[in-house]
Write a protein that holds these residues in place. Sequence first.
Motif, short mmCIF file in Angstrom:
data_model
loop_
_atom_site.label_atom_id
_atom_site.label_comp_id
_atom_site.label_asym_id
_atom_site.label_seq_id
_atom_site.Cartn_x
_atom_site.Cartn_y
_atom_site.Cartn_z
N TYR A 441 26.79 54.92 48.25
CA TYR A 441 28.22 54.50 48.32
C TYR A 441 28.66 54.49 49.55
CZ TYR A 441 33.03 54.18 47.64
OH TYR A 441 34.68 53.98 47.87
N ARG A 442 28.70 55.59 50.43
CA ARG A 442 29.36 55.52 51.84
C ARG A 442 28.50 54.27 52.73
NH1 ARG A 442 29.65 62.45 51.20
NH2 ARG A 442 32.13 62.56 50.24
N GLY A 443 27.00 54.58 52.36
CA GLY A 443 26.55 53.51 52.48
C GLY A 443 26.63 52.10 53.03
N GLY A 444 27.28 51.15 51.71
CA GLY A 444 28.12 50.58 51.42
C GLY A 444 28.54 50.36 50.07
N LYS A 445 27.39 51.02 49.09
CA LYS A 445 26.72 50.09 47.81
C LYS A 445 28.22 50.70 46.60
CE LYS A 445 22.81 49.18 46.11
NZ LYS A 445 21.84 50.05 45.85
N LYS A 446 29.33 50.14 46.92
CA LYS A 446 30.54 50.62 46.61
C LYS A 446 30.65 50.63 45.17
CE LYS A 446 32.31 51.25 50.27
NZ LYS A 446 32.28 52.45 50.59
N GLN A 447 29.54 49.47 44.73
CA GLN A 447 29.40 49.77 42.80
C GLN A 447 29.48 50.78 42.46
OE1 GLN A 447 27.48 48.05 45.07
NE2 GLN A 447 25.45 47.46 43.61
N ILE A 448 28.46 51.85 43.37
CA ILE A 448 28.45 52.79 42.39
C ILE A 448 29.73 53.48 42.32
CG2 ILE A 448 27.23 55.44 43.17
CD1 ILE A 448 25.06 54.12 44.69
N PHE A 449 30.56 53.46 42.99
CA PHE A 449 32.62 54.43 42.55
C PHE A 449 32.08 54.04 40.96
CE2 PHE A 449 36.83 54.97 41.75
CZ PHE A 449 36.74 55.82 43.00
N GLY A 450 32.00 53.21 39.95
CA GLY A 450 32.43 52.97 38.52
C GLY A 450 31.11 54.25 38.00
N TYR A 451 29.77 54.27 38.78
CA TYR A 451 28.92 54.57 38.07
C TYR A 451 29.33 56.64 38.34
CZ TYR A 451 25.00 58.33 37.93
OH TYR A 451 24.53 59.13 37.94
N LEU A 452 29.99 57.09 39.45
CA LEU A 452 30.68 58.27 39.63
C LEU A 452 31.64 58.78 38.57
CD1 LEU A 452 30.30 58.13 43.11
CD2 LEU A 452 29.05 59.87 41.69
N VAL A 453 33.25 57.58 38.71
CA VAL A 453 33.96 57.75 37.08
C VAL A 453 33.31 58.28 36.05
CG1 VAL A 453 35.61 56.61 36.63
CG2 VAL A 453 35.14 56.27 38.33
N GLY A 454 32.38 57.85 35.82
CA GLY A 454 31.84 57.76 34.86
C GLY A 454 31.28 59.38 34.04
N GLN A 455 30.41 60.13 35.19
CA GLN A 455 29.88 61.18 35.36
C GLN A 455 31.04 62.15 34.78
OE1 GLN A 455 26.57 62.11 35.25
NE2 GLN A 455 26.42 59.46 34.92
N THR A 456 31.94 61.25 35.92
CA THR A 456 33.11 62.69 35.99
C THR A 456 34.08 62.76 34.19
OG1 THR A 456 34.37 61.44 37.78
CG2 THR A 456 35.31 63.16 36.61
N MET A 457 33.83 61.36 33.45
CA MET A 457 34.28 61.18 32.37
C MET A 457 33.73 62.02 31.41
SD MET A 457 37.65 60.23 32.13
CE MET A 457 37.89 59.50 31.09
N LYS A 458 32.31 62.11 31.59
CA LYS A 458 31.10 62.48 30.71
C LYS A 458 31.61 64.53 30.80
CE LYS A 458 26.07 62.42 30.52
NZ LYS A 458 24.83 62.05 31.05
N ALA A 459 31.75 64.57 32.16
CA ALA A 459 32.33 66.05 32.68
C ALA A 459 32.62 66.90 31.88
CB ALA A 459 31.93 66.16 33.88
N THR A 460 33.62 65.91 31.58
CA THR A 460 35.42 66.25 30.64
C THR A 460 35.48 65.83 29.89
OG1 THR A 460 35.99 64.56 31.25
CG2 THR A 460 36.31 66.07 33.05
N GLN A 461 34.14 65.88 28.87
CA GLN A 461 33.82 64.81 27.41
C GLN A 461 34.69 63.63 27.03
OE1 GLN A 461 33.79 68.84 27.37
NE2 GLN A 461 32.39 68.80 27.65
N GLY A 462 34.91 63.20 28.53
CA GLY A 462 36.34 61.86 28.07
C GLY A 462 37.94 62.38 27.98
N LYS A 463 38.06 63.70 28.60
CA LYS A 463 39.32 64.25 28.37
C LYS A 463 39.78 63.59 29.60
CE LYS A 463 38.43 67.99 27.28
NZ LYS A 463 38.01 69.95 26.14
N ALA A 464 39.38 63.63 31.12
CA ALA A 464 40.04 63.24 32.27
C ALA A 464 40.96 61.89 32.14
CB ALA A 464 38.94 62.88 33.34
N ASN A 465 42.13 62.26 33.16
CA ASN A 465 42.84 61.62 32.66
C ASN A 465 42.47 60.43 34.02
OD1 ASN A 465 45.13 59.36 34.13
ND2 ASN A 465 46.51 61.25 33.80
#
Length: 482
Positions: A441-465
């Motif tokens: 991501y930091r190297g410029g692959k900005k589309q990885i942002f969505g993946y990281l959002v997904g991982q966070t939602m997964k880690a919170t069982q979908g409960k994150a705002n």
Amino acid sequence: MEYESVIGLEVHAQLLTRSKLFCGCSTAFEADPNDNTCPVCLGMPGVLPVLNRQAVELAIRTGLAVQGTIATTCRFARKNYFYPDLPKGYQISQYEEPIIQGGWLDIEVNGQRKRVRLIRIHLEEDAGKSIHGEHLADPTKSYIDLNRCGIPLLEIVSAPDLRSPEEAKAYLQQLKTLLEYLEVCDGNMEEGSLRCDANVSVRPKGAQRLGTRTEIKNLNSFRFLQRALEYEIERQIEVLRQGGTVVQETRLFDAQRGITLPMRTKEEAHDYRYFPEPDLVPLRVDEAWIARVQASLPELPAARRQRFVTQYGLPAYDAEVLTASRALADYFEATVQRFPQPKVVSNWVMGELLRALHRFQHTPPQAPLTPEYLAELLQLLDSGVISGKIAKAVFDEVYETGRRPREVVEAKGLVQISDAAALEAVIRRVLAENAAQVEAYRGGKKQIFGYLVGQTMKATQGKANPQLVNQLLRRLLEEDGP
Ligand code: ADP
Ligand code: MG
Ligand code: ZN
């Protein structure tokens, strides 16, 4: 040569009366065979029919709703034929003097409005039912159930104004909706409360004269109606293309094979020898009665559809779907009363609710998730207590258990994580576990942002705002960057 099809439907609707058309027997569907019978509907000698006033009233309701003409006097007629499930040897029906003449029904297909004229609507009694099959005590015998015998029916006959199987289906749907709104018929096609005979012919496109028709008997679902017509139209066109002529006959639809088969030809057609029913005096309907019925008519589907657009600002499509059933429209309005965001409610009713109703084969009033509960769920979502994703899970849970949404959310700890400090900790952990992706991501692959959002939602069982996740993630990725 191009052909066009011409279709007219004869629909039989079972009237929502508590007793039969000419006797006091119950019309309840669940009764044991032959429990709902008496000397009158069994056709014993010496008995006399007495007309059910409520059945006449329901016919008048229907006639008024389709702008038909209500006959101020009309007569019943005997339709004679022999059949084991017809103990009298005739059905009491109406022939030359139906109670309703004319009228119309507007349908819409592919955004095209179309007016379908009605020829007549008349009252008649149903026949009984023969039962055969392996499940019987003696499968070599035919059994007779006369519970249906004498049940009041309305026969609604359209003009040959329909031009395609889709139009026929739309017409039947429209009619079913209307009869349900009027509380004239429950529209239950599986139980046979609404049945349809389809008359169909083909002719060269542009021709004036109607072709010879066939009649397909007893279609009891929208799909069968459409499939039977599609097959039959193709069959007739093929006959004409081969230089043959279509024979006027009655046919049956074999749903398993998807084809229609001849049942009886014109020569074998019944000669019903209609004559006026001598046991009943002519029926007189006075203006005062018609006026009373007119005043008691509920809001009809077309008016309600229009109101949903103007009052709630809904798209025409939503209004159409929601008002297709009176019960669904009632459900929608009951929810909006408690949660006044019509479009949000509409989305949930057309999406999650219809899916669940279909899955459990429920009618709207049978849904364990009531309008009150849906409103509560939407409030929890609207105020940010739960996320959209969790809301769907809660919907399912409430639907399956009948528990309150608030209770489910609390018991399962589904409250949305909107605490920035708690979320930040989770995100830091996610970033640490996904070092390679973070680097990319930091190297410029900005589309990885969505993946990281997904991982966070997964880690919170979908409960994150979700908004908060976006904000925090962006900040952490920037500030801890190289
Ligand atoms: P019947 O008394 O034999 O039932 P009707 O003339 O009352 O015949 O018509 C019954 C149904 O058949 C009506 O719905 C009508 O619209 C339809 N119909 C009549 N002629 C044709 C035709 N040539 N093609 C398609 N439908 C037709
Ligand atoms: Mg007919
Ligand atoms: Zn009876």
